[in-house]
Write an enzyme that holds these catalytic residues in place. Structure first.
Site, PDB file in Angstrom:
ATOM      1  N   HIS A  18       0.719  -1.116   0.036  1.00 29.52           N
ATOM      2  CA  HIS A  18       0.109   0.128  -0.042  1.00 29.52           C
ATOM      3  C   HIS A  18       0.779   1.200  -0.144  1.00 29.52           C
ATOM      4  O   HIS A  18       1.509   1.323   1.060  1.00 29.52           O
ATOM      5  CB  HIS A  18      -0.675  -0.235   1.296  1.00 29.52           C
ATOM      6  CG  HIS A  18      -1.962   1.058   1.167  1.00 29.52           C
ATOM      7  ND1 HIS A  18      -1.937   1.996   2.500  1.00 29.52           N
ATOM      8  CD2 HIS A  18      -2.828   1.350   0.216  1.00 29.52           C
ATOM      9  CE1 HIS A  18      -2.972   2.666   2.131  1.00 29.52           C
ATOM     10  NE2 HIS A  18      -3.517   2.350   0.924  1.00 29.52           N
ATOM     11  N   GLU A  45       0.294  -0.360  -4.766  1.00 28.13           N
ATOM     12  CA  GLU A  45      -0.804   0.753  -4.923  1.00 28.13           C
ATOM     13  C   GLU A  45      -0.337   1.918  -4.783  1.00 28.13           C
ATOM     14  O   GLU A  45       0.456   2.501  -3.858  1.00 28.13           O
ATOM     15  CB  GLU A  45      -1.963   0.524  -4.020  1.00 28.13           C
ATOM     16  CG  GLU A  45      -3.115   1.327  -4.112  1.00 28.13           C
ATOM     17  CD  GLU A  45      -3.248   2.610  -2.992  1.00 28.13           C
ATOM     18  OE1 GLU A  45      -4.205   3.280  -3.312  1.00 28.13           O
ATOM     19  OE2 GLU A  45      -2.223   2.779  -2.314  1.00 28.13           O
ATOM     20  N   ASP A  47      -1.051   6.551  -5.467  1.00 29.70           N
ATOM     21  CA  ASP A  47      -2.303   7.627  -5.580  1.00 29.70           C
ATOM     22  C   ASP A  47      -1.874   8.563  -6.496  1.00 29.70           C
ATOM     23  O   ASP A  47      -0.656   9.297  -6.343  1.00 29.70           O
ATOM     24  CB  ASP A  47      -2.628   8.007  -3.842  1.00 29.70           C
ATOM     25  CG  ASP A  47      -3.189   6.837  -3.311  1.00 29.70           C
ATOM     26  OD1 ASP A  47      -4.186   6.532  -3.300  1.00 29.70           O
ATOM     27  OD2 ASP A  47      -1.977   6.568  -2.323  1.00 29.70           O
ATOM     28  N   HIS A  60      -0.685  10.888  -1.725  1.00 28.33           N
ATOM     29  CA  HIS A  60      -1.955  10.240  -1.223  1.00 28.33           C
ATOM     30  C   HIS A  60      -2.986  11.657  -1.076  1.00 28.33           C
ATOM     31  O   HIS A  60      -4.306  11.747  -1.490  1.00 28.33           O
ATOM     32  CB  HIS A  60      -1.889   9.494  -0.101  1.00 28.33           C
ATOM     33  CG  HIS A  60      -3.261   9.088   0.434  1.00 28.33           C
ATOM     34  ND1 HIS A  60      -3.858   9.806   1.318  1.00 28.33           N
ATOM     35  CD2 HIS A  60      -3.966   8.062  -0.031  1.00 28.33           C
ATOM     36  CE1 HIS A  60      -5.068   9.091   1.577  1.00 28.33           C
ATOM     37  NE2 HIS A  60      -5.136   7.968   1.081  1.00 28.33           N
ATOM     38  N   GLU A 120      -4.523   4.660  -8.260  1.00 32.98           N
ATOM     39  CA  GLU A 120      -6.081   5.413  -7.456  1.00 32.98           C
ATOM     40  C   GLU A 120      -6.135   7.005  -7.915  1.00 32.98           C
ATOM     41  O   GLU A 120      -5.160   7.504  -7.415  1.00 32.98           O
ATOM     42  CB  GLU A 120      -5.771   5.084  -5.876  1.00 32.98           C
ATOM     43  CG  GLU A 120      -7.598   5.596  -5.389  1.00 32.98           C
ATOM     44  CD  GLU A 120      -7.473   5.302  -3.833  1.00 32.98           C
ATOM     45  OE1 GLU A 120      -8.471   5.870  -3.378  1.00 32.98           O
ATOM     46  OE2 GLU A 120      -6.971   4.572  -3.302  1.00 32.98           O
TER      47      GLU A 120
END
Length: 276
Positions: A18, A45, A47, A60, A120
């Site tokens: 993450h 993952e 962002d 993020h 994301e």
């Protein structure tokens, strides 16, 4: 070669780090991405946001204050302004000088290293500009499309990107249990669905897999010294471990996400499965 995100049927559950290996390096930075790769995981993952000068950067929060030496909102700052901030020193002095990554550079890194990226979309406003920037970037780097899944809580936004790039895979987040869970996911044109334990039911997981969808489970970060499964026991009053292990063994989960890679790897191995 396309990255294969969905290997649960092979007895392989990807340990999805993450924001990179954010337990060992500053989240959403190249040190965290390289640490994840060196720890043996091949799927991370990240962002993304659009800057004031229409550059796609990896971070993020909408504000940069928590993770950098700067202040302000990503969408109101230019990329040169963001480069003036240090995105590593707040994590630990050894990472002094770490800069905010461009998505373009992370895509190139992923292709070169055979990594999969869950990307994301965090964009709240300026959706037209965001969609245009993502589409233009992926058209300049078509080899990267097979290495990513575009993720979003805003299913409408990520579908606007897919409308121009039909080959792009989408991953959607579900934070409710809908009356017809599978239909809700399929209507969002997703090839993969991300869920959290609180909203999960085995019937939905089986429905996803029977429909050919990939499944990713997100495990929350450590809070007040409690790992995710301990948090679930504290919140719900029972041990979730046997249930989660049964889902893994049944091949219902393709990716398991958390900040701590060894924690993920140990849980996958406890289920008698491989993580790469």
């Amino acid at each position: 070669m396309a990255f294969n995100f969905h290997r649960g049927a092979e007895g392989i559950v990807l340990a999805n780090s993450h924001r990179g290996y954010s337990n060992r390096a500053p989240e959403n930075t190249f040190p965290a991405f390289d640490a994840a790769r060196q720890a043996g995981t091949h799927c991370i993952e990240i962002d993304i946001h659009l800057t004031a000068d229409n550059q796609l950067v990896v971070t993020h929060d909408h504000r940069v204050d928590r993770v950098s030496t700067g202040q302000g909102f990503v969408e109101q700052l230019t990329y040169p302004q963001l480069l003036a901030f240090d995105f590593g020193v707040k994590y630990h002095p050894e990472f002094t000088g770490t800069r905010i990554p461009l998505l373009a550079d992370v895509l190139r890194w992923a292709v070169e290293n055979g990594m999969g990226l869950i990307v994301e979309a965090k964009q709240r406003r300026r959706h037209d500009e965001f969609v245009a920037a993502v589409v233009a970037l992926l058209r300049r780097h078509p080899e990267a499309i097979a290495h990513i899944q575009l993720l979003g809580f805003n299913h409408v936004l990520i579908n606007r990107v897919k409308a121009q790039l039909p080959e792009l895979a989408l991953q959607v987040v579900t934070l409710e249990r809908y009356n017809n869970q599978l239909a809700a996911v399929q209507q969002s044109n997703a090839g993969c669905v991300c869920f959290e334990y609180e909203f999960a039911h085995v019937d939905d997981l089986r429905a996803y897999k029977n429909a050919g969808l990939g499944v990713r489970m997100y495990l929350h970060e450590v809070k007040e010294g409690m790992d995710p499964l301990t948090q679930y026991w504290h919140k719900f009053g029972y041990d979730s471990r046997p249930e989660i292990l049964s889902w893994l063994r049944e091949g219902l989960i393709d990716m398991l996400s958390h900040d701590d890679i060894p924690y993920l790897q140990a849980l996958i191995e406890e289920a008698g499965l491989r993580w790469n």
